[in-house]
Scaffold this active site. Structure first.
Site, PDB file in Angstrom:
ATOM      1  N   CYS A   2     -31.709  25.606  80.692  1.00 58.24           N
ATOM      2  CA  CYS A   2     -32.979  25.741  79.992  1.00 58.24           C
ATOM      3  C   CYS A   2     -33.670  27.067  80.332  1.00 58.24           C
ATOM      4  CB  CYS A   2     -33.919  24.622  80.401  1.00 58.24           C
ATOM      5  SG  CYS A   2     -33.222  23.002  80.122  1.00 58.24           S
ATOM      6  N   ARG A  27     -28.814  32.179  78.316  1.00 59.57           N
ATOM      7  CA  ARG A  27     -28.666  31.167  79.357  1.00 59.57           C
ATOM      8  C   ARG A  27     -27.955  29.923  78.843  1.00 59.57           C
ATOM      9  NH1 ARG A  27     -32.430  31.818  83.637  1.00 59.57           N
ATOM     10  NH2 ARG A  27     -32.629  29.586  83.927  1.00 59.57           N
ATOM     11  N   TRP A  76     -31.143  23.055  77.269  1.00 58.46           N
ATOM     12  CA  TRP A  76     -29.709  22.786  77.400  1.00 58.46           C
ATOM     13  C   TRP A  76     -29.619  21.313  77.800  1.00 58.46           C
ATOM     14  CZ3 TRP A  76     -26.078  21.508  81.281  1.00 58.46           C
ATOM     15  CH2 TRP A  76     -24.748  21.818  80.990  1.00 58.46           C
ATOM     16  N   ASN A 102     -37.300  22.996  83.478  1.00 59.50           N
ATOM     17  CA  ASN A 102     -35.893  23.292  83.743  1.00 59.50           C
ATOM     18  C   ASN A 102     -35.550  22.582  85.036  1.00 59.50           C
ATOM     19  OD1 ASN A 102     -33.364  24.386  84.133  1.00 59.50           O
ATOM     20  ND2 ASN A 102     -34.121  26.396  84.773  1.00 59.50           N
ATOM     21  N   GLY A 103     -34.466  21.802  85.028  1.00 64.37           N
ATOM     22  CA  GLY A 103     -34.083  21.034  86.217  1.00 64.37           C
ATOM     23  C   GLY A 103     -33.854  19.587  85.847  1.00 64.37           C
ATOM     24  N   GLU A 483      -8.628  33.659  86.758  1.00 59.49           N
ATOM     25  CA  GLU A 483      -9.775  34.205  86.030  1.00 59.49           C
ATOM     26  C   GLU A 483      -9.408  34.453  84.558  1.00 59.49           C
ATOM     27  OE1 GLU A 483     -12.758  34.283  86.387  1.00 59.49           O
ATOM     28  OE2 GLU A 483     -13.571  35.894  85.170  1.00 59.49           O
ATOM     29  N   LYS A 487     -11.347  32.722  81.477  1.00 55.13           N
ATOM     30  CA  LYS A 487     -11.980  33.563  80.446  1.00 55.13           C
ATOM     31  C   LYS A 487     -11.522  33.115  79.062  1.00 55.13           C
ATOM     32  CE  LYS A 487     -14.335  35.103  81.928  1.00 55.13           C
ATOM     33  NZ  LYS A 487     -15.250  35.235  82.961  1.00 55.13           N
ATOM     34  N   GLU A 490     -12.774  29.435  78.086  1.00 59.49           N
ATOM     35  CA  GLU A 490     -14.209  29.226  77.877  1.00 59.49           C
ATOM     36  C   GLU A 490     -14.699  29.833  76.567  1.00 59.49           C
ATOM     37  OE1 GLU A 490     -16.869  30.856  80.865  1.00 59.49           O
ATOM     38  OE2 GLU A 490     -15.558  32.554  81.180  1.00 59.49           O
ATOM     39  N   HIS A 506       7.684  22.508  90.063  1.00 59.34           N
ATOM     40  CA  HIS A 506       7.356  21.238  90.716  1.00 59.34           C
ATOM     41  C   HIS A 506       6.610  20.298  89.773  1.00 59.34           C
ATOM     42  CE1 HIS A 506       8.894  22.732  94.473  1.00 59.34           C
ATOM     43  NE2 HIS A 506       8.185  23.841  94.302  1.00 59.34           N
ATOM     44  N   LYS A 606     -25.340  30.062  81.082  1.00 63.34           N
ATOM     45  CA  LYS A 606     -25.127  31.222  81.946  1.00 63.34           C
ATOM     46  C   LYS A 606     -25.470  30.913  83.395  1.00 63.34           C
ATOM     47  CE  LYS A 606     -24.223  35.527  82.810  1.00 63.34           C
ATOM     48  NZ  LYS A 606     -22.780  35.859  82.849  1.00 63.34           N
TER      49      LYS A 606
END
Ligand code: F6R
Length: 611
Positions: A2, A27, A76, A102-103, A483, A487, A490, A506, A606
């Site tokens: 948020c 964000r 969010w 936010n939270g 990474e 990338k 996502e 394996h 973000k």
């Protein structure tokens, strides 16, 4: 996560709030809203599911909503689906209070039940709505008194913005475990989740600390500590980057802009810290004695920052001859870690606000560890709560998928490695100088890769339709593969996994079939042949091979791989800094060809400020 912005001043608030929210879009969010007070209309709240543009269209860019004080929010979703009613601001039953948050209010179910039993009607599924109703419940004409009682009652994390129709000449902010900054202006003031929302209007900011409440009027801001409301003197900070750093500057996406900025960001991060052929880490107060006695080195981080940690493990173990444990922050705090006062926790975070990382940092400190953090956002909570902090001078990173922050975090890891190794005496003069010289050539080598980005674009055009992609590598190539895989998944939504190449047989090799793409990382020269044996194994089962190696091994790799991209040769320890760049570009172009929303991938935020 948020985003919050609040404005009190002499201009129309709505357009300023919408503009501030647009700066916080990066964000991550799925609905947005504003609340603006005016004498004529009282408290007017407009909210909409979807992109900020939907909200902006509803109010004609703010022209339909009048008043010079207000709050804005991008949500969010955590509690309750993305919808108009669940969007913030949430409003009390009597319409007197509007709240943005936010939270997470962890005990919201219990509070909601108590309030419902008293006849309070809830309209949303959010945890935030309890704050608005509680404010009404405790209000006897004094907003601060009501808010103090609310903060005493709620548990969890919050950055709160509150406006009360009875006191429209003030905005109130409160914080616990979620970021909130205050921006000081001449005749106006701001509160916001981060400085990007206010930098167009002011560079004079302060960071609200946990347990603080701020009262903003047009002419000033007063901060108090909760619960006794004792005045607090805040330290002001000047934001030293330009607003253009948070704009696309002609690029189609922030992600591409930030990929292209990597040579500069890397140089800015290392150059001031290399003086007369030595690494100088100002402000770092860790001496030979602590390092010599150090019993454990934990690296703690999430996501891409964790992947930096994976690469750092190989580097630091090699340089320091000390064992390094890389731990996901979300696991660290619940794994009963073995920590003493001789333990060093190296915490890595771009935002400096990731709640899992912050909680792990606090746990490490509680158990006695010394905390050194690598952080990009100046003044962020992780930076402030660490014993020592080394900033990555990457400038603001807006795209959700990190690129330049990853690269600059790695740069700081190299500096730490060399600095500690010299203190410990585990590195000879010649090797030290060799690595340091080569480190200073990395920005130019990254630039050379970027100048060949069309080659990667071509490779992406060959493979963007693959349903499943594996990244394989050994040693640091494996760390970089993690990474590269993250990338890709996502932003392109292609299923992808990274494997230590030797581990394939394996189990995972059963997934390889004609048409599977394997991105084979073979830049680590020492293990080139071993890696190529794994490439032959997957190729003989029908996989397409996209190879990544160094210029000196390109011809060898081309004998087996379908397509090879070569990065310039460098010191083996520094290879991740070059290898990651073509992988970022590959993810970018694949996502572009698949029509994905590159800068704002679905479901992602973000700055992850909830657990
Ligand atoms: C991926 C990405 C995330 C972050 C993670 C940690 O591209 O950006 O995986 O790396 O959420 O964030 P910070 O570094 O801000 O703690």
């Amino acid at each position: 996560m948020c985003g919050i912005v609040g404005y009190i001043g002499r201009e129309e608030a709505a357009p300023i709030l919408l503009e501030g929210l647009s700066r916080l879009e990066y964000r991550g969010y799925d609905s947005a809203g504003i609340a603006v007070w005016s004498r004529e209309d009282g408290l007017r709240v407009v909210k909409a599911k979807g992109r900020l543009q939907v909200l902006s269209d509803l109010v004609h860019g703010g022209a339909d909503v009048h008043g010079t004080v207000g709050l804005g929010h991008t949500r969010w979703a955590t509690h309750g689906e993305p919808s108009d009613v669940n969007a913030h601001p949430q409003v009390s039953g009597d319409g007197r209070f509007a709240v943005v948050h936010n939270g997470i209010i962890e005990n919201y179910v219990e509070i909601r039940e108590v309030l419902e039993a008293k006849g309070v009607k809830f309209t949303s599924q959010t945890d935030t709505e309890v704050v608005a109703h509680l404010l009404e419940y405790y209000y006897r004409g004094d907003v601060m008194e009501a808010l103090t009682k609310v903060l005493h009652r709620v548990e969890g994390a919050y950055a709160l913005g509150v406006i009360c129709a009875d006191c429209p000449d003030q905005l109130i902010a409160a914080r616990k475990d979620s970021p909130l900054i205050l921006g000081y202006g001449d005749g106006f003031n701001f509160l916001a989740s981060d400085v990007t929302a206010v930098i167009k209007y002011t560079r004079d900011v302060c960071y609200l600390d946990d347990g603080e409440i701020a009262v903003l009027t047009r002419d000033g801001i007063q901060v108090y500590s909760h619960p006794y409301l004792l005045p607090v003197e805040k330290e002001h900070h000047q934001v030293n980057w330009e607003i253009s750093a948070a704009e696309k500057g002609g690029y189609e996406h922030f992600m591409m802009k930030e990929i292209m900025e990597q040579p500069k960001a890397f140089r800015d991060t290392i150059s001031p810290r290399i003086q007369n052929g030595r690494v100088v880490l100002e402000g770092l107060d860790i001496g030979e004695e602590f390092l010599g006695d150090m019993d454990r080195l934990y690296i703690i981080a999430c996501g891409s920052s964790y992947h930096v940690g994976m690469a750092a493990k190989y580097t630091l173990e090699r340089l320091l001859r000390k064992s390094v444990e890389v731990t996901l922050a979300s696991e660290f705090r619940y794994c009963d870690p073995i920590v003493t006062d001789k333990t060093l926790a190296l915490v890595i975070s771009q935002s400096g606000e990731t709640i899992d990382t912050l909680a792990a940092l606090r746990e490490a400190r509680r158990l006695g560890a010394r905390v050194l953090s690598i952080v990009n956002v100046v003044g962020s909570t992780i930076a402030r709560e660490s014993d020592d902090v080394l900033y990555t001078w990457a400038g603001p990173e807006i795209a959700v998928a990190t690129t330049k922050a990853y690269s600059t975090q790695l740069a700081v890891v190299y500096l730490i490695g060399l600095y500690f190794a010299q203190k410990l005496g585990t590195i000879g003069r010649e090797e030290y100088t060799g690595i340091l010289d080569e480190l200073q050539r990395i920005p130019d080598k990254i630039q050379r890769i970027l100048e060949r980005k069309e080659e990667i674009q071509y490779a992406a055009s060959l493979y963007f339709n693959h349903a499943s992609i594996f990244f394989i590598g050994r040693n640091i190539d494996y760390a970089v593969g993690m990474e590269g895989s993250l990338k890709l998944k996502e932003i392109s939504y292609i299923h992808s996994e990274a494997y230590a190449a030797g581990e394939l047989k394996h189990g995972t090799i059963s997934l390889i079939e004609p048409g599977t793409l394997v991105v084979a990382l073979a830049s680590y020269g020492k293990l080139f042949e071993k890696l190529m044996s794994n490439v032959v194994e997957v190729k003989s089962r029908g996989a397409d091979i996209l190879g990544l190696t160094t210029e000196s091994r390109k011809a060898d790799m081309e004998k087996t791989a379908d397509h090879v991209f070569a990065v310039p040769d460098t010191h083996p320890m520094l290879l991740p800094s070059l290898d990651v760049v073509p992988l970022q570009l590959f993810a970018y172009y694949v996502a572009l060809m698949r029509g994905c929303d590159i800068d704002k991938p679905r479901n992602l935020a973000k700055s992850v400020t909830v657990e």
